[in-house]
Design a protein around this motif. Structure first.
Motif, PDB file in Angstrom:
ATOM      1  N   TYR A  89       1.011  -0.910  -0.150  1.00 51.14           N
ATOM      2  CA  TYR A  89      -0.086   0.016  -0.043  1.00 51.14           C
ATOM      3  C   TYR A  89       1.159   1.414   0.074  1.00 51.14           C
ATOM      4  O   TYR A  89       1.949   1.188   0.422  1.00 51.14           O
ATOM      5  N   LYS A  90       0.537   2.522  -0.622  1.00 48.58           N
ATOM      6  CA  LYS A  90       0.956   3.468  -0.452  1.00 48.58           C
ATOM      7  C   LYS A  90       0.102   4.119   0.724  1.00 48.58           C
ATOM      8  O   LYS A  90      -1.211   3.716   0.823  1.00 48.58           O
ATOM      9  N   THR A  91       1.140   4.908   1.621  1.00 53.00           N
ATOM     10  CA  THR A  91       0.740   5.214   2.633  1.00 53.00           C
ATOM     11  C   THR A  91       0.881   6.659   3.347  1.00 53.00           C
ATOM     12  O   THR A  91       1.558   7.375   2.973  1.00 53.00           O
ATOM     13  N   CYS A  92       0.132   7.504   3.966  1.00 49.40           N
ATOM     14  CA  CYS A  92      -0.646   9.057   4.333  1.00 49.40           C
ATOM     15  C   CYS A  92      -0.857   9.181   5.529  1.00 49.40           C
ATOM     16  O   CYS A  92      -1.852   8.401   5.853  1.00 49.40           O
TER      17      CYS A  92
ATOM     18  N   ASP B 235      10.824  12.848  11.432  1.00 50.43           N
ATOM     19  CA  ASP B 235      10.913  12.517   9.438  1.00 50.43           C
ATOM     20  C   ASP B 235      10.918  11.233  10.541  1.00 50.43           C
ATOM     21  O   ASP B 235      10.649  10.001   9.703  1.00 50.43           O
ATOM     22  N   THR B 236      12.389  11.221  11.135  1.00 47.88           N
ATOM     23  CA  THR B 236      12.516   9.534  11.857  1.00 47.88           C
ATOM     24  C   THR B 236      11.721   8.552  11.964  1.00 47.88           C
ATOM     25  O   THR B 236      11.092   7.460  11.374  1.00 47.88           O
ATOM     26  N   SER B 237      10.626   9.224  12.646  1.00 51.75           N
ATOM     27  CA  SER B 237       9.420   8.666  13.438  1.00 51.75           C
ATOM     28  C   SER B 237       8.671   8.176  12.706  1.00 51.75           C
ATOM     29  O   SER B 237       8.076   6.715  12.291  1.00 51.75           O
ATOM     30  N   ILE B 238       8.126   9.026  12.012  1.00 52.77           N
ATOM     31  CA  ILE B 238       6.233   9.069  10.616  1.00 52.77           C
ATOM     32  C   ILE B 238       6.884   8.068   9.530  1.00 52.77           C
ATOM     33  O   ILE B 238       6.386   7.098   9.640  1.00 52.77           O
ATOM     34  N   ARG B 239       8.172   7.953   9.220  1.00 57.06           N
ATOM     35  CA  ARG B 239       9.094   6.914   8.140  1.00 57.06           C
ATOM     36  C   ARG B 239       9.131   5.029   9.343  1.00 57.06           C
ATOM     37  O   ARG B 239       8.781   4.556   8.402  1.00 57.06           O
ATOM     38  N   THR B 240       9.580   5.202  10.261  1.00 56.81           N
ATOM     39  CA  THR B 240       9.785   5.042  10.769  1.00 56.81           C
ATOM     40  C   THR B 240       8.187   3.279  11.221  1.00 56.81           C
ATOM     41  O   THR B 240       8.540   2.369  11.175  1.00 56.81           O
ATOM     42  N   PHE B 241       7.055   3.885  11.718  1.00 55.20           N
ATOM     43  CA  PHE B 241       6.251   3.585  11.412  1.00 55.20           C
ATOM     44  C   PHE B 241       5.917   3.436  10.253  1.00 55.20           C
ATOM     45  O   PHE B 241       4.476   2.950  10.496  1.00 55.20           O
ATOM     46  N   GLY B 242       6.434   3.214   8.958  1.00 56.81           N
ATOM     47  CA  GLY B 242       5.740   3.036   7.814  1.00 56.81           C
ATOM     48  C   GLY B 242       4.563   4.277   6.744  1.00 56.81           C
ATOM     49  O   GLY B 242       4.503   3.880   5.906  1.00 56.81           O
ATOM     50  N   PHE B 243       5.570   5.855   7.504  1.00 56.69           N
ATOM     51  CA  PHE B 243       4.069   6.572   6.420  1.00 56.69           C
ATOM     52  C   PHE B 243       5.600   7.243   5.582  1.00 56.69           C
ATOM     53  O   PHE B 243       5.790   8.195   6.042  1.00 56.69           O
TER      54      PHE B 243
ATOM     55  N   SER C 208      -3.112   3.376  -7.018  1.00 52.97           N
ATOM     56  CA  SER C 208      -2.519   1.944  -6.252  1.00 52.97           C
ATOM     57  C   SER C 208      -3.560   1.951  -5.346  1.00 52.97           C
ATOM     58  O   SER C 208      -4.288   2.990  -4.537  1.00 52.97           O
ATOM     59  N   PRO C 209      -3.339   0.815  -4.276  1.00 53.39           N
ATOM     60  CA  PRO C 209      -4.502  -0.088  -2.758  1.00 53.39           C
ATOM     61  C   PRO C 209      -3.621   0.969  -2.159  1.00 53.39           C
ATOM     62  O   PRO C 209      -2.278   1.459  -1.783  1.00 53.39           O
ATOM     63  N   PHE C 210      -4.078   2.360  -1.298  1.00 51.60           N
ATOM     64  CA  PHE C 210      -3.228   3.316   0.133  1.00 51.60           C
ATOM     65  C   PHE C 210      -4.051   3.431   1.401  1.00 51.60           C
ATOM     66  O   PHE C 210      -5.871   2.836   1.171  1.00 51.60           O
ATOM     67  N   LEU C 211      -3.489   3.412   2.193  1.00 49.85           N
ATOM     68  CA  LEU C 211      -4.047   4.232   3.145  1.00 49.85           C
ATOM     69  C   LEU C 211      -3.767   5.644   3.884  1.00 49.85           C
ATOM     70  O   LEU C 211      -2.893   5.925   3.518  1.00 49.85           O
ATOM     71  N   LEU C 212      -4.651   5.926   4.055  1.00 52.01           N
ATOM     72  CA  LEU C 212      -4.762   7.577   4.746  1.00 52.01           C
ATOM     73  C   LEU C 212      -5.538   7.448   5.709  1.00 52.01           C
ATOM     74  O   LEU C 212      -6.328   7.346   6.002  1.00 52.01           O
ATOM     75  N   TYR C 213      -4.425   8.257   6.729  1.00 57.11           N
ATOM     76  CA  TYR C 213      -4.519   7.921   7.773  1.00 57.11           C
ATOM     77  C   TYR C 213      -4.898   9.625   9.054  1.00 57.11           C
ATOM     78  O   TYR C 213      -4.208  10.359   8.277  1.00 57.11           O
TER      79      TYR C 213
END
Length: 458
Positions: A140-143, A154-162, A223-228
């Motif tokens: 999935y694309k993630t946001c 940025d480090t945490s946000i990307r570490t958590f998959g976004f 693409s399938p995506f997750l928008l939080y």
């Protein structure tokens, strides 16, 4: 001459036959193309995905208790888009969060109770993994858009998959230390840096977040995506939105409850904007859309609920501190207009979304506390959840070593200090049921809850 005429007629007949075959061939090709997973409109690059794993859109309201939406019984606010969402999908009447946002958001993202991974207010330790990681690993694309308040930038946000994000409060700071407000001229963080002040000056953060979310959807529609979407509405400071005449001159360090109805209306408006965008792109039928709250409404806010005044109780573990709205739509998969009293807590979303999409929860995630309510969405059996547990210790410090722990269902609640309530008869939890007045059924329920508390520990 006669021979030439006959030859000409035969040639015309053959050409007509060949033309007919060509038309049939082209028609078959058109039918075949319509069965493919993508369609293309006359507009270039307007391709959308029609099948495969569904998109996921989660809109998390800040300090939105169950009594806020009109569809749930509220009458102090205007929520036409939330109400329509419920009419288009299924409405849950028994969803429970924690009493404050930071503990709730950790549960929602990780599928775990706080005693397993909550270490500090406003911080999510990077050893954790979230639904963002799960969906990214699943293709999935993630946001992530809106209020972050989990530290690490940025480090945490990307570490958590976004991989895509536009957030307020990317680091562990008190809001007043972040510069600006969470609404007007808010400091917005993208791609590892804050936007320049001129990019956000006098602009409303929710407008910027929604624009970013819409661009993400358009960019990733194939693409399938997750928008939080963690909207900052409707947290204090209560203040004007761009739809209010006071917007230009209001001091956003101040708060006035008279603006809360307008803030709810603005949150509802942007939920409608998101749904309209999905619809216009042809994505609505392949998108699971979820709206819920993170905890009860702010203390001191009085709302009318089912004809009675109700005081918000954010921060307290009572019903009006933890009971939140939950609505889910998925056209063609969830019957419209459904209402369920199935118990749900915030650990349940990660396994439920795994079941919906077929994206597995990685084994490295470890123990999962959530129970999937996917069967409830599709009209099948109920979830296996018959209780809600909470371990509430929002500010862990030497002076705050003892958490508040409890188990409840839709009627009874037991705290680990032995207080036992009938919440239907005593919703404010003022008078615990005395041990000598328990009915046989109540005694059995209390013993069952005691067994659960016994195993829910570090």
């Amino acid at each position: 001459m006669l021979f030439n005429l006959l030859l000409f007629k035969r040639l015309c007949t053959q050409l007509c036959f060949l033309g007919l075959l060509f038309l049939i061939f082209q028609s078959c090709r058109k039918i075949e193309s319509n069965n493919k997973p993508f369609i293309t409109s006359a507009t270039e690059n307007n391709t959308v995905r029609l099948d495969g794993p569904p998109n996921i859109v989660i809109v998390l309201g800040d300090d939105i208790g169950y009594e806020i939406p009109t569809i749930d019984g509220g009458s102090s606010y205007t929520t036409p888009n939330i109400d329509q969402l419920a009419r288009d999908g299924i409405r849950f009447t028994q969803c429970y969060a924690s009493a404050l946002c930071s503990p709730s958001r950790v549960m929602l993202l990780t599928g775990k109770y706080n005693f397993r991974n909550y270490t500090k207010w406003g911080v999510l330790n990077r050893t954790n993994r979230t639904m963002g990681n799960m969906f990214k690993k699943g293709g999935y694309k993630t946001c992530y858009v809106g209020k972050w308040q989990l530290d690490g930038g940025d480090t945490s946000i990307r570490t958590f998959g976004f991989d895509n994000y536009s957030v307020w409060l990317p680091y562990y700071l008190k809001p007043e230390d972040a510069g600006g407000t969470r609404y007007k001229s808010a400091p917005i963080y993208q791609r590892g840096a804050f936007l320049p002040p001129e990019a956000t000056k006098d602009k409303y953060s929710v407008d910027l977040f929604t624009d970013y979310a819409l661009n993400f959807i358009r960019t990733n529609k194939q693409s399938p995506f997750l928008l939080y979407y963690s909207t900052p509405l409707c947290h204090v400071q209560f203040s004007p939105t761009p739809d209010d005449p006071q917007y230009a001159t209001w001091d956003y360090t101040k708060s006035s409850k008279r603006f809360l109805p307008g803030m709810v209306k603005y949150m509802d408006k942007h939920l409608g904007i998101l749904r309209d965008s999905l619809r216009s792109l042809g994505l609505e039928n392949n998108t699971v859309f979820i709206f819920l709250g993170d905890n009860g409404t702010t203390k001191g806010v009085i709302s009318t609920f089912n004809g009675q005044p109700v005081a918000g109780d954010k921060g307290a573990t009572t019903t009006f501190g933890t009971h939140v709205p939950l609505i889910v739509t998925w056209p063609g998969h969830i019957n419209a207009g459904g209402v369920t009293s199935q118990l749900v807590d915030l650990t349940d979303f990660l396994p439920t979304l795994s079941d919906i999409t077929g994206v597995p929860v990685p084994g490295a995630f470890g123990i999962m506390d959530g129970k999937s309510f996917y069967p409830v969405l599709t009209g099948g059996n109920t979830s296996s959840r018959d209780y809600v547990f909470n371990h509430f210790q929002p500010l862990i410090s030497p002076s705050n070593k003892i958490p508040v722990r409890y188990v409840q269902d839709s009627i009874y609640k037991l705290y680990d200090d032995e207080r036992f309530y009938n919440m239907v008869l005593d919703i404010k939890e003022l008078s615990p049921i005395r041990e000598d007045s328990l009915t046989a059924g109540e005694r059995a329920k209390k013993e069952y809850f005691e067994d659960i508390l016994e195993v829910m520990h570090k």
